[in-house]
Design an enzyme around this catalytic site. Structure first.
Site, PDB file in Angstrom:
ATOM      1  CB  THR A  70      -0.948  -0.017   1.222  1.00 38.33           C
ATOM      2  OG1 THR A  70      -1.798  -1.156   1.114  1.00 38.33           O
ATOM      3  CG2 THR A  70      -1.781   1.237   1.310  1.00 38.33           C
ATOM      4  CG  ASN A 146      -6.702  -7.745  -5.528  1.00 38.91           C
ATOM      5  OD1 ASN A 146      -6.503  -7.019  -6.493  1.00 38.91           O
ATOM      6  ND2 ASN A 146      -7.616  -7.463  -4.613  1.00 38.91           N
ATOM      7  CD  GLN A 176      -2.650 -11.380  -4.390  1.00 42.86           C
ATOM      8  OE1 GLN A 176      -2.206 -12.525  -4.278  1.00 42.86           O
ATOM      9  NE2 GLN A 176      -3.214 -10.738  -3.366  1.00 42.86           N
ATOM     10  CB  SER A 196       2.814  -7.081  -0.218  1.00 43.29           C
ATOM     11  OG  SER A 196       2.509  -7.233   1.140  1.00 43.29           O
ATOM     12  CG  HIS A 198       1.095  -9.687   4.053  1.00 45.29           C
ATOM     13  ND1 HIS A 198      -0.214 -10.088   4.003  1.00 45.29           N
ATOM     14  CD2 HIS A 198       1.107  -8.414   3.605  1.00 45.29           C
ATOM     15  CE1 HIS A 198      -0.956  -9.096   3.538  1.00 45.29           C
ATOM     16  NE2 HIS A 198      -0.178  -8.066   3.295  1.00 45.29           N
ATOM     17  CB  THR A 234      15.632   2.781  11.870  1.00 43.24           C
ATOM     18  OG1 THR A 234      16.106   4.019  12.396  1.00 43.24           O
ATOM     19  CG2 THR A 234      16.630   1.672  12.170  1.00 43.24           C
ATOM     20  CB  CYS A 317      -7.648  -4.513   1.681  1.00 44.19           C
ATOM     21  SG  CYS A 317      -6.441  -5.665   1.144  1.00 44.19           S
TER      22      CYS A 317
HETATM   23  N1  PLP Z   1      -2.141  -4.807  -4.065  1.00 46.79           N
HETATM   24  C1  PLP Z   1      -2.713  -6.010  -4.173  1.00 46.79           C
HETATM   25  C2  PLP Z   1      -2.992  -6.568  -5.539  1.00 46.79           C
HETATM   26  C3  PLP Z   1      -3.041  -6.752  -3.031  1.00 46.79           C
HETATM   27  O1  PLP Z   1      -3.622  -7.956  -3.163  1.00 46.79           O
HETATM   28  C4  PLP Z   1      -2.754  -6.188  -1.766  1.00 46.79           C
HETATM   29  C5  PLP Z   1      -3.158  -6.896  -0.532  1.00 46.79           C
HETATM   30  O2  PLP Z   1      -4.149  -7.556  -0.467  1.00 46.79           O
HETATM   31  C6  PLP Z   1      -2.134  -4.939  -1.708  1.00 46.79           C
HETATM   32  C7  PLP Z   1      -1.849  -4.274  -2.875  1.00 46.79           C
HETATM   33  C8  PLP Z   1      -1.788  -4.300  -0.408  1.00 46.79           C
HETATM   34  O3  PLP Z   1      -0.676  -4.947   0.167  1.00 46.79           O
HETATM   35  P1  PLP Z   1      -0.232  -4.628   1.659  1.00 46.79           P
HETATM   36  O4  PLP Z   1      -1.106  -5.450   2.548  1.00 46.79           O
HETATM   37  O5  PLP Z   1       1.208  -5.040   1.736  1.00 46.79           O
HETATM   38  O6  PLP Z   1      -0.404  -3.175   1.868  1.00 46.79           O
END
Ligand code: PLP
Length: 374
Positions: A70, A146, A176, A196, A198, A234, A317
């Protein structure tokens, strides 16, 4: 539990947890300190950066660690535009972190244009090219949706955009797609690419922005000049170490063909039960969006949850927001959208688990339709 919401987040690999633990317990020094422990911590960051860069086909200097994708996406929209008078083009399939960042620009008076999607889930390329012109300063097209897992052919699109708008910078949200689509980053031709950790077996709270060598972008945060002056603050040494460990493990463990085969099997099962697969464009293999007729996805999700199956219902999200902007842009009706579930796989998904879960999801949907739940 059978966890099938890996597009929302993934279980953290033990190797990533170990790497973060070591960085916290033993290598906790400030990586910007000049004594030897600080220098060693900095070296670890650079080793991690190189591990990730090598894995995705980028140069180390092109990767900047951020707190999440994000942030990476917002950075591009807030600071990536050289000429604020130019127009910005995005696809209608963008994640909210791109869509809302573009909306913020629009609210500031920037001409933001949105390219429609095809019913297959890809961006309508001709419509996109029709929106770019010599004044376009930024174009952003998501690599893998996503919502549906559908792949946009970024290399071709980027080339097509640059042919029409040579001064435009091209960004792709690769969250993704990162390591899940085989193409090396340096071959895509993009100027910016977000990822990202995670979604790949690393903790939440760490991501990166790829900035192609030679592309100028204003720093996201000013301060101590970390990350080559581009992103002060940092560095998150434990999570950077975990990110690199997860990337290495994912590279070792993932078999995209195997994942795609599981997805295809699930899709076939659902189609046989009268469901519709949403998005028939080329798929990453990790995401399956299914429109289950006559049920509300939320109710289905809750019922299968009671049986230990975790599935998604559109992007996590966007959970709090009504409807689904992306599925609507593909032409789905509100009724169809209401019945859409998202099943997403990871390298640790066992075929037998996925098949068993699909069976339970289908049976539960049948019961829901016949009013026979309880
Ligand atoms: N972009 C896409 C395509 C995503 O699937 C996601 C998370 O679901 C994000 C951005 C946001 O990632 P983050 O959770 O690292 O902010």
């Amino acid at each position: 539990m059978i966890y099938l919401d890996n597009a929302a987040t993934t279980k953290v690999f033990e190797t990533a947890i170990d790497a973060a633990n070591t960085a916290m317990r033993e290598e906790y020094f400030n990586p910007n300190a000049t004594y030897k422990y600080g220098v060693a911590a900095k070296k670890n960051i650079e080793l991690a950066r190189k591990t990730i860069a090598d894995a995705v086909g980028a140069k180390s200097e092109e990767l900047v660690f951020t707190s999440c994708a994000t942030e990476s996406n917002n950075w591009v929209f807030a600071r990536g535009i050289k000429n604020a008078k130019g127009n910005v083009v995005i696809s209608a399939g963008e994640h909210s972190s791109v869509y809302e960042a573009a909306t913020a620009l629009k609210n500031r008076g920037v001409d933001v244009r949105i390219a429609p999607l095809t019913p297959s889930g890809t961006v309508d390329e001709n419509a996109l090219y029709g929106l770019v012109d010599a004044d376009t300063c930024l174009v952003s097209v998501i690599h893998v949706s996503n919502e549906t897992g559908v792949i946009n052919p970024i290399k071709r699109i980027c080339k097509g955009v640059k042919a029409r708008a040579p001064r435009a910078l091209f960004h792709s949200d690769g969250v993704q797609a990162f390591l899940k689509c085989a193409e090396p980053l340096d071959g895509l031709g993009v100027d910016f690419y977000s990822a990202s950790a995670h979604k790949l077996g690393a903790p939440k709270g760490i991501g990166l922005l790829y900035i192609k060598q030679g592309v100028n972008v204003a720093p996201f945060m000013c301060g101590g000049g970390q990350e080559n002056g581009l992103r002060s603050g940092t560095q998150n040494t434990p999570y950077i170490a975990a990110y690199a460990a997860a990337v290495s493990q994912f590279k070792r463990d993932s078999d995209s063909a195997e994942i795609a085969a599981i997805r295809a099997e699930l899709a076939e099962m659902f189609v046989k039960r009268g469901c519709k697969i949403v998005g028939d464009g080329e798929n990453s293999g990790y995401i399956l969006c299914v429109c289950v007729p006559g049920v509300k996805a939320e109710i289905l999700q809750n019922l299968v949850h009671e049986r230990g199956i975790i599935i998604g219902k559109g992007a996590a999200c966007a959970g709090a927001k009504r409807g689904n902007r992306v599925l609507a842009a593909m032409g789905l009706s509100p009724k169809e959208i209401e019945g859409c579930i998202r099943i997403s796989l990871f390298c640790d998904t066992a075929r037998a688990d996925a098949i068993a879960a699909a069976q339970i999801i289908s049976e539960t949907a049948d019961k829901l339709r016949s009013g026979n739940v309880g």
